[in-house]
Motif scaffolding. Structure first.
Motif, mmCIF file in Angstrom:
data_model
loop_
_atom_site.group_PDB
_atom_site.id
_atom_site.type_symbol
_atom_site.label_atom_id
_atom_site.label_comp_id
_atom_site.label_asym_id
_atom_site.label_seq_id
_atom_site.Cartn_x
_atom_site.Cartn_y
_atom_site.Cartn_z
ATOM 1 N N SER A 19 -5.328 -2.275 -6.660
ATOM 2 C CA SER A 19 -4.442 -2.948 -5.718
ATOM 3 C C SER A 19 -3.100 -2.252 -5.581
ATOM 4 O O SER A 19 -2.327 -2.566 -4.701
ATOM 5 C CB SER A 19 -4.203 -4.395 -6.140
ATOM 6 O OG SER A 19 -3.638 -4.448 -7.428
ATOM 7 N N ASP A 20 -2.831 -1.285 -6.430
ATOM 8 C CA ASP A 20 -1.543 -0.613 -6.436
ATOM 9 C C ASP A 20 -1.595 0.637 -5.568
ATOM 10 O O ASP A 20 -2.416 1.517 -5.781
ATOM 11 C CB ASP A 20 -1.194 -0.238 -7.872
ATOM 12 C CG ASP A 20 0.210 0.307 -8.014
ATOM 13 O OD1 ASP A 20 0.670 0.311 -9.153
ATOM 14 O OD2 ASP A 20 0.825 0.724 -7.027
ATOM 15 N N GLY A 22 0.655 2.816 -5.559
ATOM 16 C CA GLY A 22 1.449 3.835 -6.211
ATOM 17 C C GLY A 22 2.934 3.653 -5.953
ATOM 18 O O GLY A 22 3.773 4.253 -6.603
ATOM 19 N N SER A 23 3.276 2.799 -4.999
ATOM 20 C CA SER A 23 4.682 2.586 -4.663
ATOM 21 C C SER A 23 5.229 1.306 -5.282
ATOM 22 O O SER A 23 6.373 0.962 -5.057
ATOM 23 C CB SER A 23 4.828 2.514 -3.139
ATOM 24 O OG SER A 23 4.167 1.362 -2.652
ATOM 25 N N GLY A 24 4.380 0.583 -6.024
ATOM 26 C CA GLY A 24 4.798 -0.690 -6.575
ATOM 27 C C GLY A 24 4.602 -1.842 -5.604
ATOM 28 O O GLY A 24 4.886 -2.981 -5.917
ATOM 29 N N ASP A 25 4.097 -1.557 -4.426
ATOM 30 C CA ASP A 25 3.875 -2.567 -3.386
ATOM 31 C C ASP A 25 2.374 -2.749 -3.224
ATOM 32 O O ASP A 25 1.675 -1.807 -2.869
ATOM 33 C CB ASP A 25 4.506 -2.088 -2.076
ATOM 34 C CG ASP A 25 4.449 -3.132 -0.979
ATOM 35 O OD1 ASP A 25 3.803 -4.182 -1.188
ATOM 36 O OD2 ASP A 25 5.043 -2.898 0.082
ATOM 37 N N SER A 26 1.857 -3.953 -3.508
ATOM 38 C CA SER A 26 0.410 -4.181 -3.443
ATOM 39 C C SER A 26 -0.057 -4.673 -2.075
ATOM 40 O O SER A 26 -1.226 -4.961 -1.897
ATOM 41 C CB SER A 26 -0.026 -5.165 -4.526
ATOM 42 O OG SER A 26 0.552 -6.424 -4.300
ATOM 43 N N ARG A 27 0.864 -4.748 -1.098
ATOM 44 C CA ARG A 27 0.455 -5.170 0.242
ATOM 45 C C ARG A 27 -0.363 -4.059 0.901
ATOM 46 O O ARG A 27 -0.024 -2.883 0.793
ATOM 47 C CB ARG A 27 1.676 -5.476 1.108
ATOM 48 C CG ARG A 27 2.419 -6.709 0.659
ATOM 49 C CD ARG A 27 3.631 -6.924 1.490
ATOM 50 N NE ARG A 27 4.539 -5.787 1.254
ATOM 51 C CZ ARG A 27 5.662 -5.587 1.902
ATOM 52 N NH1 ARG A 27 6.046 -6.412 2.846
ATOM 53 N NH2 ARG A 27 6.426 -4.554 1.627
ATOM 54 N N PRO A 28 -1.452 -4.442 1.593
ATOM 55 C CA PRO A 28 -2.272 -3.415 2.234
ATOM 56 C C PRO A 28 -1.524 -2.736 3.380
ATOM 57 O O PRO A 28 -0.721 -3.358 4.062
ATOM 58 C CB PRO A 28 -3.487 -4.189 2.752
ATOM 59 C CG PRO A 28 -3.065 -5.611 2.793
ATOM 60 C CD PRO A 28 -1.954 -5.778 1.795
ATOM 61 N N VAL A 70 -7.186 -7.818 -14.623
ATOM 62 C CA VAL A 70 -6.194 -8.783 -14.151
ATOM 63 C C VAL A 70 -6.271 -8.780 -12.633
ATOM 64 O O VAL A 70 -5.963 -7.781 -11.983
ATOM 65 C CB VAL A 70 -4.776 -8.426 -14.626
ATOM 66 C CG1 VAL A 70 -3.772 -9.433 -14.087
ATOM 67 C CG2 VAL A 70 -4.730 -8.375 -16.147
ATOM 68 N N LEU A 71 -6.710 -9.903 -12.057
ATOM 69 C CA LEU A 71 -6.899 -9.989 -10.622
ATOM 70 C C LEU A 71 -5.595 -10.371 -9.920
ATOM 71 O O LEU A 71 -4.918 -11.299 -10.333
ATOM 72 C CB LEU A 71 -7.992 -11.010 -10.288
ATOM 73 C CG LEU A 71 -9.362 -10.730 -10.900
ATOM 74 C CD1 LEU A 71 -10.313 -11.866 -10.583
ATOM 75 C CD2 LEU A 71 -9.906 -9.402 -10.412
ATOM 76 N N ASP A 72 -5.274 -9.633 -8.857
ATOM 77 C CA ASP A 72 -4.103 -9.913 -8.035
ATOM 78 C C ASP A 72 -4.492 -10.644 -6.756
ATOM 79 O O ASP A 72 -3.748 -11.489 -6.271
ATOM 80 C CB ASP A 72 -3.384 -8.618 -7.640
ATOM 81 C CG ASP A 72 -2.910 -7.826 -8.838
ATOM 82 O OD1 ASP A 72 -2.341 -8.440 -9.758
ATOM 83 O OD2 ASP A 72 -3.106 -6.604 -8.850
ATOM 84 N N GLN A 73 -5.644 -10.285 -6.196
ATOM 85 C CA GLN A 73 -6.100 -10.813 -4.910
ATOM 86 C C GLN A 73 -7.613 -10.871 -4.899
ATOM 87 O O GLN A 73 -8.275 -10.225 -5.693
ATOM 88 C CB GLN A 73 -5.629 -9.903 -3.766
ATOM 89 C CG GLN A 73 -4.135 -9.737 -3.666
ATOM 90 C CD GLN A 73 -3.771 -8.709 -2.608
ATOM 91 O OE1 GLN A 73 -4.516 -8.465 -1.681
ATOM 92 N NE2 GLN A 73 -2.595 -8.128 -2.747
ATOM 93 N N GLY A 74 -8.146 -11.627 -3.950
ATOM 94 C CA GLY A 74 -9.589 -11.702 -3.811
ATOM 95 C C GLY A 74 -9.995 -12.016 -2.389
ATOM 96 O O GLY A 74 -9.227 -12.592 -1.620
ATOM 97 N N ALA A 75 -11.213 -11.607 -2.044
ATOM 98 C CA ALA A 75 -11.792 -11.907 -0.740
ATOM 99 C C ALA A 75 -13.287 -12.037 -0.910
ATOM 100 O O ALA A 75 -13.929 -11.188 -1.508
ATOM 101 C CB ALA A 75 -11.461 -10.821 0.270
ATOM 102 N N LEU A 76 -13.838 -13.142 -0.420
ATOM 103 C CA LEU A 76 -15.271 -13.359 -0.507
ATOM 104 C C LEU A 76 -15.833 -13.562 0.875
ATOM 105 O O LEU A 76 -15.179 -13.941 1.784
ATOM 106 C CB LEU A 76 -15.592 -14.557 -1.384
ATOM 107 C CG LEU A 76 -15.085 -14.464 -2.821
ATOM 108 C CD1 LEU A 76 -15.338 -15.758 -3.561
ATOM 109 C CD2 LEU A 76 -15.727 -13.329 -3.552
#
Length: 76
Positions: A19-20, A22-28, A70-76
């Protein structure tokens, strides 16, 4: 980590992605393609409920990656 799943009557497929960015921002973002860390498919009929398959998947992933999941986000 991001968990993604396809849950069906025949099989349940689950994957973990980094989810990273590399910039510290986990937003897609449209420029960054998440890296798949682990994938596994399970026969759905072998489990009584989703919690059981999810628990096994997280344990399988932990053993394969040799680190805590360690889960940050999920999509099913």
């Amino acid at each position: 980590m991001i968990i993604v799943g396809d849950i069906g009557g025949t099989k349940t497929q689950l994957a973990l992605y980094q989810s990273d960015s590399g910039s510290g921002d986990s937003r897609p973002t449209s420029n960054i393609r998440p890296k798949q860390l682990f994938f596994k498919s399970y026969r759905s009929s072998a489990f009584n409920d989703f919690d059981a398959v999810l628990g096994l998947f997280l344990e399988d992933a932990r053993l394969a990656l040799q680190k805590d999941v360690v889960l940050d986000q999920g999509a099913l």
